[in-house]
Scaffold this active site. Structure first.
Site, PDB file in Angstrom:
ATOM      1  N   HIS A  86       2.283   4.927   2.105  1.00 61.84           N
ATOM      2  CA  HIS A  86       1.295   6.071   2.682  1.00 61.84           C
ATOM      3  C   HIS A  86      -0.020   5.997   1.878  1.00 61.84           C
ATOM      4  O   HIS A  86      -0.730   6.255   2.424  1.00 61.84           O
ATOM      5  CB  HIS A  86       2.203   7.379   2.377  1.00 61.84           C
ATOM      6  CG  HIS A  86       3.226   7.674   3.168  1.00 61.84           C
ATOM      7  ND1 HIS A  86       3.598   8.457   4.236  1.00 61.84           N
ATOM      8  CD2 HIS A  86       4.491   7.235   3.055  1.00 61.84           C
ATOM      9  CE1 HIS A  86       4.874   8.739   4.732  1.00 61.84           C
ATOM     10  NE2 HIS A  86       5.554   7.791   3.996  1.00 61.84           N
TER      11      HIS A  86
ATOM     12  N   ASP B  20      -1.196  14.104   4.995  1.00 63.29           N
ATOM     13  CA  ASP B  20       0.048  13.226   5.614  1.00 63.29           C
ATOM     14  C   ASP B  20       0.725  14.132   6.596  1.00 63.29           C
ATOM     15  O   ASP B  20       1.050  15.189   6.328  1.00 63.29           O
ATOM     16  CB  ASP B  20       0.812  12.680   4.427  1.00 63.29           C
ATOM     17  CG  ASP B  20       1.802  11.513   4.688  1.00 63.29           C
ATOM     18  OD1 ASP B  20       2.586  11.546   5.627  1.00 63.29           O
ATOM     19  OD2 ASP B  20       1.408  10.442   4.130  1.00 63.29           O
TER      20      ASP B  20
ATOM     21  N   ALA C  99       4.680  -9.093  -4.598  1.00 61.41           N
ATOM     22  CA  ALA C  99       3.524 -10.242  -4.221  1.00 61.41           C
ATOM     23  C   ALA C  99       2.390  -9.582  -3.729  1.00 61.41           C
ATOM     24  O   ALA C  99       2.484  -8.493  -3.187  1.00 61.41           O
ATOM     25  CB  ALA C  99       4.287 -11.124  -3.221  1.00 61.41           C
TER      26      ALA C  99
ATOM     27  N   ASN D  50       3.713  -0.595   7.634  1.00 63.13           N
ATOM     28  CA  ASN D  50       2.486  -1.435   7.179  1.00 63.13           C
ATOM     29  C   ASN D  50       2.754  -3.078   7.191  1.00 63.13           C
ATOM     30  O   ASN D  50       2.041  -3.799   7.648  1.00 63.13           O
ATOM     31  CB  ASN D  50       2.554  -1.294   5.700  1.00 63.13           C
ATOM     32  CG  ASN D  50       1.854   0.407   5.653  1.00 63.13           C
ATOM     33  OD1 ASN D  50       0.590   0.746   6.094  1.00 63.13           O
ATOM     34  ND2 ASN D  50       2.442   1.237   5.073  1.00 63.13           N
TER      35      ASN D  50
HETATM   36  C1  UDX Z   1       8.156   3.018   4.363  1.00 63.34           C
HETATM   37  C2  UDX Z   1       8.221   2.918   5.905  1.00 63.34           C
HETATM   38  O1  UDX Z   1       9.312   2.401   6.402  1.00 63.34           O
HETATM   39  C3  UDX Z   1       7.091   3.024   6.524  1.00 63.34           C
HETATM   40  O2  UDX Z   1       7.075   2.587   7.869  1.00 63.34           O
HETATM   41  C4  UDX Z   1       6.365   4.148   6.527  1.00 63.34           C
HETATM   42  O3  UDX Z   1       5.033   4.474   7.284  1.00 63.34           O
HETATM   43  C5  UDX Z   1       5.983   4.527   4.985  1.00 63.34           C
HETATM   44  O4  UDX Z   1       7.226   4.305   4.075  1.00 63.34           O
HETATM   45  P1  UDX Z   1       7.463   0.777   2.797  1.00 63.34           P
HETATM   46  O5  UDX Z   1       8.973   0.746   2.587  1.00 63.34           O
HETATM   47  O6  UDX Z   1       6.659   1.128   1.715  1.00 63.34           O
HETATM   48  O7  UDX Z   1       7.502   1.969   3.663  1.00 63.34           O
HETATM   49  O8  UDX Z   1       7.189  -0.358   3.502  1.00 63.34           O
HETATM   50  P2  UDX Z   1       5.659  -0.679   4.399  1.00 63.34           P
HETATM   51  O9  UDX Z   1       5.359   0.391   5.064  1.00 63.34           O
HETATM   52  O10 UDX Z   1       5.764  -2.076   5.012  1.00 63.34           O
HETATM   53  O11 UDX Z   1       4.714  -0.892   3.284  1.00 63.34           O
HETATM   54  C6  UDX Z   1       4.793  -1.381   1.898  1.00 63.34           C
HETATM   55  C7  UDX Z   1       3.422  -1.936   1.581  1.00 63.34           C
HETATM   56  O12 UDX Z   1       3.716  -2.408   0.309  1.00 63.34           O
HETATM   57  C8  UDX Z   1       2.766  -2.837   2.399  1.00 63.34           C
HETATM   58  O13 UDX Z   1       1.223  -2.482   2.630  1.00 63.34           O
HETATM   59  C9  UDX Z   1       2.839  -4.171   1.854  1.00 63.34           C
HETATM   60  O14 UDX Z   1       1.619  -5.196   1.980  1.00 63.34           O
HETATM   61  C10 UDX Z   1       2.832  -3.923   0.357  1.00 63.34           C
HETATM   62  N1  UDX Z   1       3.799  -4.683  -0.441  1.00 63.34           N
HETATM   63  C11 UDX Z   1       5.145  -4.875  -0.372  1.00 63.34           C
HETATM   64  C12 UDX Z   1       3.075  -5.698  -1.329  1.00 63.34           C
HETATM   65  O15 UDX Z   1       1.787  -5.503  -1.389  1.00 63.34           O
HETATM   66  N2  UDX Z   1       3.773  -6.487  -1.990  1.00 63.34           N
HETATM   67  C13 UDX Z   1       5.153  -6.615  -2.052  1.00 63.34           C
HETATM   68  O16 UDX Z   1       5.784  -7.441  -2.775  1.00 63.34           O
HETATM   69  C14 UDX Z   1       5.804  -5.799  -1.119  1.00 63.34           C
END
Ligand code: UDX
Length: 484
Positions: free
Chosen positions: A27, A129, A364, A385
């Site tokens: 978020h 949010d 990463a 994301n």
């Molecule tokens: C969860 C949900 O599933 C998502 O859809 C919702 O909107 C927010 O909560 P999350 O587990 O954080 O989210 O996944 P994601 O929405 O994919 O966000 C993770 C973020 O962390 C991404 O922007 C990704 O680029 C970043 N990330 C993740 C990194 O920069 N490095 C990593 O090693 C792993």
């Protein structure tokens, strides 16, 4: 277009917008991108974090230097001081404590802004949010308009709007164990959804489930807002965005925000980094490792910021990846594995050689990794994301969703956009191996073709005449008109 807005606005009043994300990685990052875009357009931004996250952001990104014009405000997260603030129960506890402690904290913050600077200095608009609907009650006390930013896909939000209907039509609670039974009462998704693709709040065992009832109420409150912001693209989720338009005065589809932000930063030659809003320390050595790999040869594996896996699941994934004989880069957060075993302990017990093609990092630089030419596929938990970042980079996916919106996103990836496979509800080494080979070898051409087409749609949307850029401009104009 945005630059034009900056010059016109400099001559007039500077609107002040308050950004209030739920305090989790998925978020904070898109909220910060949005705040940066509005700040570029000349707006004054106040950004609320919990004290805990504020320290993490300071430590990892030096946010004060990166965003000198922002006013960062911190509020307590409401958890006891000795709470570990990580692990399987963290988000559940945070979610509960936010419902109790954030409402008075927001009220206190607005009161202090009013006392400090006078009523004219109150924000002209709160972008809150969409899972913190109480924000609108507080905003209304101060006569400030609210726009909700829901960080899920439009498909997922559309389903949330039909939870009551699912109950009324008898589709939930499920009458038997058949999770492949189609869900037929959600308009536009009749031939897409099965029971197993519904958002995983619970398995919908009970219509009175407090979480289910909570989300029904929470979603209906969204419609009281002046508008809804979605991190999505008209050309990708158009039909669902149009349907959502029937519930809202305005819907602004302005994604993919990470890409729009980078594009606008490039144009205005301001420094941009994909690490903005990241709560973990990134391990950049993996980029050098990727440099040494052939084009499209490496599978990137990451399950986002929230979910937790058992040691058994880690082992199945590990063997599946090793048996596929592909190189892989795997993010294993320090709190990913439930229990006391670390990835080091798990690896020690395995026969040597299981990791010879793999590299493990604790966090990463994901956007950079996905756009690296060595990456040929992404084994993902289908967080929204991550899904958008993969789409923009043109990287096909193997989806292994675990919670909330991820079940819906993975179905869209496999069945609507056809840029990946949905491994939902299975974690078996032979299936992992098979899907990795399918993605990286057997179906590679076909997958790459659809991934490239989808990437073009996303990239076109953020161009100056693209839909997301135009929608951002509308949002800017609408907030400006609120303030005058
Ligand atoms: C969860 C949900 O599933 C998502 O859809 C919702 O909107 C927010 O909560 P999350 O587990 O954080 O989210 O996944 P994601 O929405 O994919 O966000 C993770 C973020 O962390 C991404 O922007 C990704 O680029 C970043 N990330 C993740 C990194 O920069 N490095 C990593 O090693 C792993």
């Amino acid at each position: 277009m945005v630059t034009e807005t900056i010059s016109t606005m400099e001559k007039t009043e500077v609107p002040h917008v308050l950004f209030f994300p739920f305090p989790a990685q998925g978020h904070i990052k898109p909220f910060l991108s949005l705040a940066e875009l509005l700040s570029h357009a000349g707006f004054q931004a106040t950004f609320i974090n919990t004290e805990h996250n504020h320290h993490r952001l300071l430590h990892n990104n030096d946010i004060h230097n990166r965003f000198p014009k922002f006013q960062f405000k911190s509020i307590p997260d409401g958890l006891p001081p000795d709470h570990p603030r990580s692990g399987p129960l963290y988000i559940r506890d945070l979610f509960r404590s936010s419902r109790v402690s954030f409402r008075p904290a927001l009220r206190e913050l607005l009161t202090s802004l009013k006392e400090e600077k006078g009523p004219c200095q109150l924000p002209k608009c709160i972008i809150a949010d969409g899972i913190m609907s109480f924000s609108i009650d507080v905003a209304e006390e101060f006569e400030i308009p609210t726009i909700f930013f829901r960080t899920y896909s439009a498909h997922c939000l559309w389903i949330y709007f039909h939870f009551s209907q699912l109950i009324e039509e008898g589709e939930v609670p499920f009458q038997d164990e058949n999770l492949d039974q189609p869900i037929s009462c959600i308009p536009g998704l009749e031939n897409v959804l099965r029971r197993r693709d519904l958002p995983r709040i619970r398995r919908f065992e009970n219509a009175d489930d407090p979480m289910l009832q909570f989300f029904i109420r929470e979603t209906s409150v969204l419609t009281r807002a002046t508008g809804l912001i979605l991190n999505t693209v008209n050309e990708i989720e158009g039909p669902m965005i149009t349907r959502l338009g029937s519930f809202f005065k305005k819907v602004y589809a302005i994604g993919p925000l990470h890409a729009l932000k980078s594009r606008i930063n490039e144009n205005s030659s301001s420094s941009s980094t994909s690490s903005d809003g990241i709560l973990w320390k990134e391990d950049k050595k993996c980029l050098k490792w990727l440099d040494s790999k052939p084009s499209r040869s490496v599978l990137y594996v990451s399950f986002g910021s929230l979910i937790n896996l058992s040691g058994e699941q880690i082992l199945e994934l590990l063997h599946g990846l090793a048996n596929s004989e592909k190189s892989f880069l795997w993010v294993i957060r320090p709190d990913l594995i439930v229990g006391d075993a670390t990835i080091g302990d798990i690896l020690k017990e395995q026969e040597t050689g299981r990791m010879e093609r793999g590299l493990i990092v604790s966090w990463a630089p994901q956007e950079e990794v996905l756009s690296h030419p060595a990456i040929g596929g992404f084994l993902t938990h289908s967080g929204w994301n991550s899904t958008l970042e993969s789409i923009v980079a043109g990287v096909p996916m193997i989806c292994w969703p675990q919670i909330s919106d991820q079940q819906v996103n993975s179905r869209c990836v496999s069945d609507i956009w056809k840029v990946g496979f949905d491994m939902k509800d299975t974690c078996d080494r032979s299936i992992v191996e098979k899907l990795v080979r399918e993605l990286m070898d057997n179906n590679r051409e076909e997958m790459m073709e659809s991934a490239n087409k989808l990437a073009m749609l996303a990239r076109d949307s953020i161009k100056e005449d693209g839909s997301s850029c135009i929608n951002l401009e509308k949002l800017i104009q609408d907030i400006k008109s609120m303030s005058s």
